[in-house]
Design an enzyme around this catalytic site. Structure first.
Site, PDB file in Angstrom:
ATOM      1  N   CYS A 115       0.724  -1.102   0.291  1.00  0.00           N
ATOM      2  CA  CYS A 115       0.381  -0.026  -0.140  1.00  0.00           C
ATOM      3  C   CYS A 115       0.808   1.626   0.360  1.00  0.00           C
ATOM      4  O   CYS A 115       0.557   2.509  -0.431  1.00  0.00           O
ATOM      5  CB  CYS A 115      -0.946   0.070   0.818  1.00  0.00           C
ATOM      6  SG  CYS A 115      -1.992  -1.310   1.092  1.00  0.00           S
ATOM      7  N   HIS A 251      -3.535   7.407   2.131  1.00  0.00           N
ATOM      8  CA  HIS A 251      -4.133   5.566   1.997  1.00  0.00           C
ATOM      9  C   HIS A 251      -5.341   5.614   2.127  1.00  0.00           C
ATOM     10  O   HIS A 251      -5.442   5.606   3.765  1.00  0.00           O
ATOM     11  CB  HIS A 251      -2.632   5.061   1.891  1.00  0.00           C
ATOM     12  CG  HIS A 251      -3.612   3.208   1.342  1.00  0.00           C
ATOM     13  ND1 HIS A 251      -3.758   3.558   1.250  1.00  0.00           N
ATOM     14  CD2 HIS A 251      -3.042   2.820   2.807  1.00  0.00           C
ATOM     15  CE1 HIS A 251      -4.234   1.639   0.705  1.00  0.00           C
ATOM     16  NE2 HIS A 251      -3.429   1.445   1.844  1.00  0.00           N
ATOM     17  N   ASN A 281     -10.013  -0.180  -0.815  1.00  0.00           N
ATOM     18  CA  ASN A 281      -8.624  -0.429  -0.453  1.00  0.00           C
ATOM     19  C   ASN A 281      -7.645  -0.672  -1.614  1.00  0.00           C
ATOM     20  O   ASN A 281      -8.327  -1.597  -1.164  1.00  0.00           O
ATOM     21  CB  ASN A 281      -8.340  -0.975   0.495  1.00  0.00           C
ATOM     22  CG  ASN A 281      -6.614  -0.775   1.171  1.00  0.00           C
ATOM     23  OD1 ASN A 281      -5.749  -0.364  -0.031  1.00  0.00           O
ATOM     24  ND2 ASN A 281      -5.918  -1.072   1.743  1.00  0.00           N
TER      25      ASN A 281
HETATM   26  N1  ACO Z   1     -18.784  -8.353   8.413  1.00  0.00           N
HETATM   27  C1  ACO Z   1     -19.325  -8.773  10.605  1.00  0.00           C
HETATM   28  N2  ACO Z   1     -17.881  -9.066  11.145  1.00  0.00           N
HETATM   29  C2  ACO Z   1     -16.803  -9.184  10.917  1.00  0.00           C
HETATM   30  C3  ACO Z   1     -16.588  -8.506   9.458  1.00  0.00           C
HETATM   31  C4  ACO Z   1     -17.061  -8.776   8.413  1.00  0.00           C
HETATM   32  N3  ACO Z   1     -16.976  -8.338   6.737  1.00  0.00           N
HETATM   33  N4  ACO Z   1     -15.142  -8.603   9.827  1.00  0.00           N
HETATM   34  C5  ACO Z   1     -14.643  -9.443  11.296  1.00  0.00           C
HETATM   35  N5  ACO Z   1     -15.670  -9.623  11.192  1.00  0.00           N
HETATM   36  C6  ACO Z   1     -16.131  -9.382  13.102  1.00  0.00           C
HETATM   37  C7  ACO Z   1     -14.699 -10.433  13.261  1.00  0.00           C
HETATM   38  O1  ACO Z   1     -15.101 -11.714  13.313  1.00  0.00           O
HETATM   39  C8  ACO Z   1     -14.903 -10.402  15.538  1.00  0.00           C
HETATM   40  O2  ACO Z   1     -15.815 -10.428  15.766  1.00  0.00           O
HETATM   41  P1  ACO Z   1     -15.697 -11.223  17.411  1.00  0.00           P
HETATM   42  O3  ACO Z   1     -15.582 -10.652  17.817  1.00  0.00           O
HETATM   43  O4  ACO Z   1     -16.851 -12.039  17.700  1.00  0.00           O
HETATM   44  O5  ACO Z   1     -14.396 -12.363  16.882  1.00  0.00           O
HETATM   45  C9  ACO Z   1     -15.082  -8.555  15.231  1.00  0.00           C
HETATM   46  O6  ACO Z   1     -16.402  -8.019  13.519  1.00  0.00           O
HETATM   47  C10 ACO Z   1     -14.186  -7.356  15.471  1.00  0.00           C
HETATM   48  O7  ACO Z   1     -13.014  -7.731  14.073  1.00  0.00           O
HETATM   49  P2  ACO Z   1     -12.074  -6.802  14.475  1.00  0.00           P
HETATM   50  O8  ACO Z   1     -11.193  -7.307  13.607  1.00  0.00           O
HETATM   51  O9  ACO Z   1     -11.409  -6.470  16.044  1.00  0.00           O
HETATM   52  O10 ACO Z   1     -12.872  -5.874  13.913  1.00  0.00           O
HETATM   53  P3  ACO Z   1     -11.981  -3.892  13.411  1.00  0.00           P
HETATM   54  O11 ACO Z   1     -12.894  -3.004  14.509  1.00  0.00           O
HETATM   55  O12 ACO Z   1     -10.482  -3.944  14.501  1.00  0.00           O
HETATM   56  O13 ACO Z   1     -12.280  -3.812  12.506  1.00  0.00           O
HETATM   57  C11 ACO Z   1     -10.555  -4.255   9.986  1.00  0.00           C
HETATM   58  C12 ACO Z   1     -11.480  -4.695  11.372  1.00  0.00           C
HETATM   59  C13 ACO Z   1     -11.736  -3.069   9.328  1.00  0.00           C
HETATM   60  C14 ACO Z   1      -9.782  -4.754   9.352  1.00  0.00           C
HETATM   61  C15 ACO Z   1      -9.841  -2.701  10.937  1.00  0.00           C
HETATM   62  O14 ACO Z   1      -9.155  -3.140  12.004  1.00  0.00           O
HETATM   63  C16 ACO Z   1      -8.558  -2.378  10.218  1.00  0.00           C
HETATM   64  O15 ACO Z   1      -9.613  -1.074   8.751  1.00  0.00           O
HETATM   65  N6  ACO Z   1      -7.450  -2.182   9.795  1.00  0.00           N
HETATM   66  C17 ACO Z   1      -6.149  -2.191   9.178  1.00  0.00           C
HETATM   67  C18 ACO Z   1      -6.273  -1.810   7.415  1.00  0.00           C
HETATM   68  C19 ACO Z   1      -5.108  -1.313   7.342  1.00  0.00           C
HETATM   69  O16 ACO Z   1      -5.159   0.135   7.611  1.00  0.00           O
HETATM   70  N7  ACO Z   1      -4.395  -2.467   6.220  1.00  0.00           N
HETATM   71  C20 ACO Z   1      -3.271  -1.396   5.565  1.00  0.00           C
HETATM   72  C21 ACO Z   1      -3.230  -1.551   4.986  1.00  0.00           C
HETATM   73  S1  ACO Z   1      -3.009  -3.324   3.239  1.00  0.00           S
HETATM   74  C22 ACO Z   1      -2.223  -3.671   2.869  1.00  0.00           C
HETATM   75  O17 ACO Z   1      -1.336  -2.861   3.229  1.00  0.00           O
HETATM   76  C23 ACO Z   1      -2.715  -4.359   1.342  1.00  0.00           C
END
Ligand code: ACO
Length: 324
Positions: A115, A251, A281
């Site tokens: 990214c 980004h 993304n």
């Molecule tokens: N739909 C419904 N529920 C979901 C989904 C979904 N698509 N995905 C995860 N959940 C659930 C999980 O299973 C979890 O359930 P549980 O509590 O029963 O275990 C709950 O939602 C919370 O999951 P978290 O991972 O803690 O959720 P979070 O608030 O952190 O959001 C996310 C997840 C959106 C991925 C976030 O962490 C994020 O944006 N992270 C950074 C991504 C990023 O910056 N990437 C960088 C670049 S990517 C690259 O370089 C290729």
């Protein structure tokens, strides 16, 4: 030789026609429009058609950037293309674009910084230009992330989209400190975090492409901290105050990351260009896609001070400061 400045002469982008909404996504995996919008800000993403490749998106974006710059492809002597989803293991997608644009001079190569790829690629091209090794460069970020996500993994597949963005950088004599052009770039990486964000395949390890794997909540925490650090560092090095920046072009990983960084640095959210709702993304493509949108809709004007930043797999992260 006097050092030259790299001016952003033109910008272009291209998105696949097919839009995949959150509602359609809920039919593929156990998720909902509400969950995706609340946790990420994403409403939809563009997905490449069967047979439509990263090079196709990159070529369209590059042609638009050349048109916008009013520069002929025959004047380009460098192509640096950032991607994680190349058409082939080799040759590079950059050389595919070089051939399609009919360019037979100079050099073309790909950069892999996930990214952060576009920020890395722009910094490399700026250095080539500053050292007199290139006169006019096309810098491209292009991805078909839909080809490496695991479409059965709801924690990742809802986040990504396909697209491409490009800029033309032209070397000009440096006249003064307020010249348009790239003012500074700051690149970082720390390979210890590979397991938090990686693809579980590759030519030498599995002889396959693999799928994207991410421990999202841990990446999130690193993203806010490292992005904010890269922004204050680059501003400090360039002797610019964060308040002097007209537009932040980040980004587009997650709206909550954009807001978290803005809060941390007391940046008004109106100054942050956000396309994550419409594009998801798009990895290396997201910064030039956002830049192009804000230039086309008239928000970013000539003379404005821009701060671009990103964090991605590796981890890699970094920032670039430019006067448009
Ligand atoms: N739909 C419904 N529920 C979901 C989904 C979904 N698509 N995905 C995860 N959940 C659930 C999980 O299973 C979890 O359930 P549980 O509590 O029963 O275990 C709950 O939602 C919370 O999951 P978290 O991972 O803690 O959720 P979070 O608030 O952190 O959001 C996310 C997840 C959106 C991925 C976030 O962490 C994020 O944006 N992270 C950074 C991504 C990023 O910056 N990437 C960088 C670049 S990517 C690259 O370089 C290729």
């Amino acid at each position: 030789m006097d050092e030259r400045v790299s001016r952003i002469a033109g910008v272009g982008s291209h998105l696949p026609a097919r839009i995949l909404s959150n509602e359609e996504m809920s039919a593929l995996v156990d998720t909902s429009d509400e969950w995706i919008r609340e946790r990420t800000g994403i409403r939809q993403r563009h997905i490449a058609a069967e047979g439509e490749t990263t090079a196709d998106l990159a070529e369209a974006a590059a042609r638009k950037a050349l048109d916008h710059a009013g520069i002929d492809a025959s004047d380009i002597d460098l192509i640096v293309l950032a991607t994680t989803t190349p058409d082939f293991t080799f040759p590079s997608t950059a050389t595919v674009i070089q051939a399609r644009l009919g360019i037979t001079q100079g050099a073309a190569f790909d950069v892999q910084a996930v990214c952060t790829g576009f920020v890395y690629a722009m910094s490399i091209a700026d250095n080539f230009i500053a050292r007199g090794q290139a006169r006019n460069a096309i810098v491209i970020g292009a991805e078909t992330m839909s080809r490496i996500v695991d479409w059965t993994d709801r924690t990742t597949c809802v986040l990504f989209g396909d697209g491409a963005g490009a800029i033309v950088l032209s070397g000009e004599e440096r006249e003064g400190p307020n010249d348009p052009g790239v003012l500074a770039s700051y690149l970082r990486s720390d390979g210890r975090f590979k397991d938090l964000l990686h693809v579980d395949g590759g030519p030498s390890s599995t002889q396959s492409v693999g799928h994207l794997r991410m421990v999202g909540n841990q990446v999130f925490r690193h993203a806010v901290t490292n992005i904010a650090e890269s922004m204050t560092t680059i501003a400090g090095r360039a002797g610019v105050a964060i308040e002097d920046v007209d537009w932040f072009v980040p980004h587009q990983a997650n709206q909550r990351i954009l807001e978290g960084v803005a809060r941390k640095l007391s940046i008004p959210t109106e100054k942050v260009i956000s396309t994550v709702a419409d594009h998801g993304n798009t990895s290396a493509a997201s910064v030039p896609l956002a830049l192009d949108r804000a230039i086309q809709d008239g928000r970013i004007k000539r003379g404005d001070l821009l701060l671009m930043e990103a964090l991605g797999g590796g981890f890699t992260w970094g920032a670039a400061l430019a006067r448009y």
